[in-house]
Enzyme design. Structure first.
Site, PDB file in Angstrom:
ATOM      1  N   GLN A  72       0.777  -1.251   0.000  1.00 23.73           N
ATOM      2  CA  GLN A  72       0.000   0.000   0.000  1.00 23.73           C
ATOM      3  C   GLN A  72       0.806   1.296   0.000  1.00 23.73           C
ATOM      4  O   GLN A  72       0.491   2.229  -0.751  1.00 23.73           O
ATOM      5  CB  GLN A  72      -0.959   0.008   1.211  1.00 23.73           C
ATOM      6  CG  GLN A  72      -1.899   1.187   1.194  1.00 23.73           C
ATOM      7  CD  GLN A  72      -2.801   1.305   2.399  1.00 23.73           C
ATOM      8  OE1 GLN A  72      -3.325   2.356   2.671  1.00 23.73           O
ATOM      9  NE2 GLN A  72      -3.003   0.244   3.150  1.00 23.73           N
ATOM     10  N   GLU A 194       1.162  -1.258   8.278  1.00 27.91           N
ATOM     11  CA  GLU A 194       0.347  -0.134   8.756  1.00 27.91           C
ATOM     12  C   GLU A 194       0.250   0.003  10.279  1.00 27.91           C
ATOM     13  O   GLU A 194       0.627   1.016  10.867  1.00 27.91           O
ATOM     14  CB  GLU A 194      -1.056  -0.271   8.146  1.00 27.91           C
ATOM     15  CG  GLU A 194      -2.104   0.677   8.696  1.00 27.91           C
ATOM     16  CD  GLU A 194      -1.877   2.110   8.271  1.00 27.91           C
ATOM     17  OE1 GLU A 194      -1.633   2.350   7.101  1.00 27.91           O
ATOM     18  OE2 GLU A 194      -1.968   3.001   9.135  1.00 27.91           O
ATOM     19  N   ASP A 223       0.466   3.723   6.049  1.00 25.18           N
ATOM     20  CA  ASP A 223       0.760   3.363   4.661  1.00 25.18           C
ATOM     21  C   ASP A 223       0.472   4.523   3.712  1.00 25.18           C
ATOM     22  O   ASP A 223       1.379   5.105   3.129  1.00 25.18           O
ATOM     23  CB  ASP A 223      -0.105   2.162   4.249  1.00 25.18           C
ATOM     24  CG  ASP A 223       0.483   0.846   4.742  1.00 25.18           C
ATOM     25  OD1 ASP A 223       1.683   0.811   5.051  1.00 25.18           O
ATOM     26  OD2 ASP A 223      -0.256  -0.134   4.819  1.00 25.18           O
ATOM     27  N   GLY A 302      -8.327  20.334  19.132  1.00 26.25           N
ATOM     28  CA  GLY A 302      -7.969  21.747  19.171  1.00 26.25           C
ATOM     29  C   GLY A 302      -8.522  22.407  20.421  1.00 26.25           C
ATOM     30  O   GLY A 302      -8.896  21.745  21.385  1.00 26.25           O
ATOM     31  N   GLY A 303      -8.591  23.707  20.401  1.00 32.55           N
ATOM     32  CA  GLY A 303      -9.035  24.442  21.580  1.00 32.55           C
ATOM     33  C   GLY A 303     -10.557  24.589  21.664  1.00 32.55           C
ATOM     34  O   GLY A 303     -11.072  25.210  22.599  1.00 32.55           O
TER      35      GLY A 303
HETATM   36  N1  COA Z   1      11.910  -9.993  -9.152  1.00 29.96           N
HETATM   37  C1  COA Z   1      12.550 -10.788  -8.279  1.00 29.96           C
HETATM   38  N2  COA Z   1      12.439 -10.651  -6.954  1.00 29.96           N
HETATM   39  C2  COA Z   1      11.623  -9.683  -6.506  1.00 29.96           C
HETATM   40  C3  COA Z   1      10.912  -8.810  -7.351  1.00 29.96           C
HETATM   41  C4  COA Z   1      11.099  -9.006  -8.751  1.00 29.96           C
HETATM   42  N3  COA Z   1      10.475  -8.246  -9.637  1.00 29.96           N
HETATM   43  N4  COA Z   1      10.192  -7.965  -6.620  1.00 29.96           N
HETATM   44  C5  COA Z   1      10.433  -8.280  -5.329  1.00 29.96           C
HETATM   45  N5  COA Z   1      11.282  -9.307  -5.249  1.00 29.96           N
HETATM   46  C6  COA Z   1      11.829  -9.944  -4.065  1.00 29.96           C
HETATM   47  C7  COA Z   1      12.674  -9.008  -3.246  1.00 29.96           C
HETATM   48  O1  COA Z   1      13.932  -8.867  -3.831  1.00 29.96           O
HETATM   49  C8  COA Z   1      12.688  -9.725  -1.915  1.00 29.96           C
HETATM   50  O2  COA Z   1      13.662 -10.759  -1.957  1.00 29.96           O
HETATM   51  P1  COA Z   1      14.821 -10.948  -0.839  1.00 29.96           P
HETATM   52  O3  COA Z   1      14.143 -10.972   0.482  1.00 29.96           O
HETATM   53  O4  COA Z   1      15.435 -12.241  -1.234  1.00 29.96           O
HETATM   54  O5  COA Z   1      15.729  -9.812  -0.930  1.00 29.96           O
HETATM   55  C9  COA Z   1      11.340 -10.397  -1.874  1.00 29.96           C
HETATM   56  O6  COA Z   1      10.799 -10.272  -3.191  1.00 29.96           O
HETATM   57  C10 COA Z   1      10.319  -9.879  -0.912  1.00 29.96           C
HETATM   58  O7  COA Z   1      10.405  -8.493  -0.692  1.00 29.96           O
HETATM   59  P2  COA Z   1       9.984  -7.880   0.710  1.00 29.96           P
HETATM   60  O8  COA Z   1       9.939  -6.419   0.596  1.00 29.96           O
HETATM   61  O9  COA Z   1      10.870  -8.444   1.760  1.00 29.96           O
HETATM   62  O10 COA Z   1       8.496  -8.441   0.873  1.00 29.96           O
HETATM   63  P3  COA Z   1       7.778  -9.078   2.155  1.00 29.96           P
HETATM   64  O11 COA Z   1       6.457  -9.520   1.652  1.00 29.96           O
HETATM   65  O12 COA Z   1       8.591 -10.090   2.824  1.00 29.96           O
HETATM   66  O13 COA Z   1       7.606  -7.845   3.157  1.00 29.96           O
HETATM   67  C11 COA Z   1       6.846  -5.662   3.800  1.00 29.96           C
HETATM   68  C12 COA Z   1       6.588  -6.912   2.955  1.00 29.96           C
HETATM   69  C13 COA Z   1       5.790  -4.636   3.415  1.00 29.96           C
HETATM   70  C14 COA Z   1       6.715  -5.999   5.278  1.00 29.96           C
HETATM   71  C15 COA Z   1       8.244  -5.118   3.499  1.00 29.96           C
HETATM   72  O14 COA Z   1       8.378  -4.955   2.120  1.00 29.96           O
HETATM   73  C16 COA Z   1       8.561  -3.812   4.197  1.00 29.96           C
HETATM   74  O15 COA Z   1       8.825  -3.768   5.394  1.00 29.96           O
HETATM   75  N6  COA Z   1       8.582  -2.710   3.443  1.00 29.96           N
HETATM   76  C17 COA Z   1       8.950  -1.407   3.930  1.00 29.96           C
HETATM   77  C18 COA Z   1       7.860  -0.784   4.743  1.00 29.96           C
HETATM   78  C19 COA Z   1       6.560  -0.704   4.020  1.00 29.96           C
HETATM   79  O16 COA Z   1       6.440  -0.156   2.978  1.00 29.96           O
HETATM   80  N7  COA Z   1       5.536  -1.245   4.677  1.00 29.96           N
HETATM   81  C20 COA Z   1       4.180  -1.022   4.308  1.00 29.96           C
HETATM   82  C21 COA Z   1       3.702  -1.878   3.252  1.00 29.96           C
HETATM   83  S1  COA Z   1       2.082  -1.321   2.838  1.00 29.96           S
END
Ligand code: COA
Length: 482
Positions: A72, A194, A223, A302-303
């Site tokens: 998001q 979030e 988010d 607020g106030g």
């Molecule tokens: N091709 C190949 N690999 C890809 C890719 C693509 N096009 N797009 C994503 N990936 C891989 C990434 O490289 C990553 O691999 P790695 O862990 O081996 O390095 C993997 O997909 C997963 O990415 P990640 O961001 O770790 O996803 P997640 O589902 O595990 O975590 C979140 C999700 C949201 C918790 C995390 O991305 C995060 O903390 N983001 C920052 C904060 C944020 O934006 N949070 C709010 C989300 S609404």
């Protein structure tokens, strides 16, 4: 006349004529510019467009975004940029795509509303960023684009080999914009969603009722709120790049974004050192304050004291409520309205400070009046008297509200696999950058178009890319995503 003299006078005449010509030339320019000299300094801006409003393109026309976002926070940011006219190229993992395509699915086999409502006006390309051929395509996109936006978990972009140093070397003008859960510090390596951000940013501890647990809000301030902050950072970095010629990193931590939105509570934290928070209802109820800002229920931040009050039908309708603010300048109108004209002069009620210990009783009395009217009747009556009130609108009411459809805040779009759906249009309205909301792309819908038309790959190169597996998913991944 000697030869020398003749030469000299010839030269003089020549230079005189030349000077005349220069004057003529010069005089031509100032003549053309003369009226302009009286104009205010233009700061190097082009002349004001004579095109009708809304027909001079869009605010971010020409800006190219390499969109590596998912879920998001990041997609909110890039959707806003796309609404403003940027060309947003969303990179997704082949066969899988943004995880939200399949989350909270309501229509079997179709992209979820979670995805479609956050990815309008974008193009989708599938690239395996860990495949050597995929990396090659990404390198071309990095050179082509102005901004790379990502919200992967900490370190994920680096693990793809796309470090800041690498990107900056490839395209020194590129802006690399990231959402992370936390900024540098003890939690910087954490994954964040979030509600984690709402809790860590000071919102949850200050939301809810004093006697209850901390609460998260329905508005996605962690988010979508952070996405909004990131969009602001990107636009600023684009503007600064006009002067410096170079890109920079833009980081927005979700904790910081939430705290920015909850800044009034940090204000109150500091006020606590100087005495109780008099606008909090617990002050009027004689309940002592602790050393941290308490939850204030529905007290106004607020106030001007305010509360949510029941309206006609509250027994069966969970949204038959109104927010009522006892704004000081309209106190007398409120007194007349609720049948308490004596409160206008009673020293216990006439002045705001005197009313503070009596707010509970005051709002109970106002509520006896609001309960005799629907929330819309209260709205009509109070607005005519300049009394600030707000009906508690359900999402159903918002979805059906004609004025929101008219302004483009709620928009219906058609989608090839899921049919019509509602989305939130651009909340920022600008007459010279009119948003036309388009449906979200299917997974990889624009892969071929971007490879050939944007990146200029030849037919033979395209065939090699296709067979390499860099843009197509292994069957297993496809099956898992279905
Ligand atoms: N091709 C190949 N690999 C890809 C890719 C693509 N096009 N797009 C994503 N990936 C891989 C990434 O490289 C990553 O691999 P790695 O862990 O081996 O390095 C993997 O997909 C997963 O990415 P990640 O961001 O770790 O996803 P997640 O589902 O595990 O975590 C979140 C999700 C949201 C918790 C995390 O991305 C995060 O903390 N983001 C920052 C904060 C944020 O934006 N949070 C709010 C989300 S609404």
């Amino acid at each position: 006349m000697t030869n020398k003299k003749a030469k000299k006078s010839k030269a003089k005449a020549k230079s005189k004529a030349a000077a005349k010509r220069v004057v003529k030339l010069k005089s031509k320019k100032p003549a053309a510019r003369k009226p302009a000299a009286k104009k205010p300094v233009s700061n190097g801006l082009p002349r004001p467009s004579s095109k009708p409003w809304g027909q001079a393109g869009k605010a971010l026309d020409g800006v190219r975004i390499l969109d590596f976002t998912h879920v998001q926070s990041g997609p909110t940011c890039t959707q806003l940029l796309a609404y403003m006219g940027a060309d947003v190229i969303k990179v997704e993992r082949p066969g899988v795509g943004d995880i939200t395509r399949g989350q909270l699915r309501d229509v079997k086999g179709a992209d979820s509303l979670y995805f479609t409502m956050l990815n309008g006006n974008k193009r989708s390309i599938t690239i395996d960023s860990k495949h050597p051929k995929g990396r090659e395509i990404l390198d071309r996109l990095i050179k082509y684009c102005d901004v790379l936006v990502e919200n992967f978990a900490p370190g994920a972009l680096d693990r793809m080999g796309l470090t800041w140093e690498y990107i900056h070397k490839l395209n020194p003008r590129m802006i690399v914009a990231s959402v992370k859960g936390f900024g540098p510090g003890p939690y910087e390596e954490c994954k964040v969603y979030e509600n984690v951000a709402q809790c860590a940013g000071g919102s949850a501890s200050t939301t809810g009722f004093r006697e209850g647990p901390p609460l998260v809000t329905g508005a996605q301030i962690g988010d979508s709120g952070t996405g909004l902050h990131l969009a602001f950072g990107i636009v600023c970095a684009l503007h600064q790049r006009l002067r410096t010629g170079r890109g920079q990193k833009v980081l927005t931590a979700m904790q910081d974004g939430v705290l920015n939105l909850a800044r009034v509570k940090l204000r109150d934290q500091q006020r606590l050192a100087h005495g109780p928070l008099t606008e909090y209802s617990q002050y009027g109820e004689g309940i002592p304050f602790g050393d941290a800002v308490p939850r204030a229920g529905n007290d106004s931040g607020g106030g001007q004291p305010g509360r949510i009050l029941k309206c006609k039908g509250w027994e069966t309708d969970p949204d038959a409520y109104i927010y009522f603010i006892t704004q000081a300048p309209v106190w007398e109108a409120i007194c007349d309205l609720i049948g308490k004209p004596e409160w206008k002069t009673d020293p216990d009620y006439a002045k705001p400070f005197a009313r503070l210990p009596r707010l509970k009783q005051i709002f109970t009395t106002i509520e006896q009046w609001t309960m005799t009217k629907t929330k819309f009747e209260v709205m009509d009556i109070c607005n005519k008297l300049d009394i600030p009130v707000g009906p508690i609108l359900s999402m159903k009411e918002i979805a059906e509200e004609p004025s929101l459809r008219k302004t483009g805040t709620v928009v219906e779009v058609d989608h090839p696999t899921r049919g019509k759906y509602l989305t939130v249009g651009n909340p920022v309205k600008m007459p010279d950058s009119v948003t036309e909301v388009k449906r979200s792309p299917l997974l990889g819908e624009h892969t071929v178009e971007i490879l050939s038309k944007v990146l200029g790959y030849s037919a033979a190169e395209m065939a090699a890319i296709k067979s390499s597996g860099a843009i197509t998913a292994p069957e297993k991944a496809k099956a898992e995503a279905a």
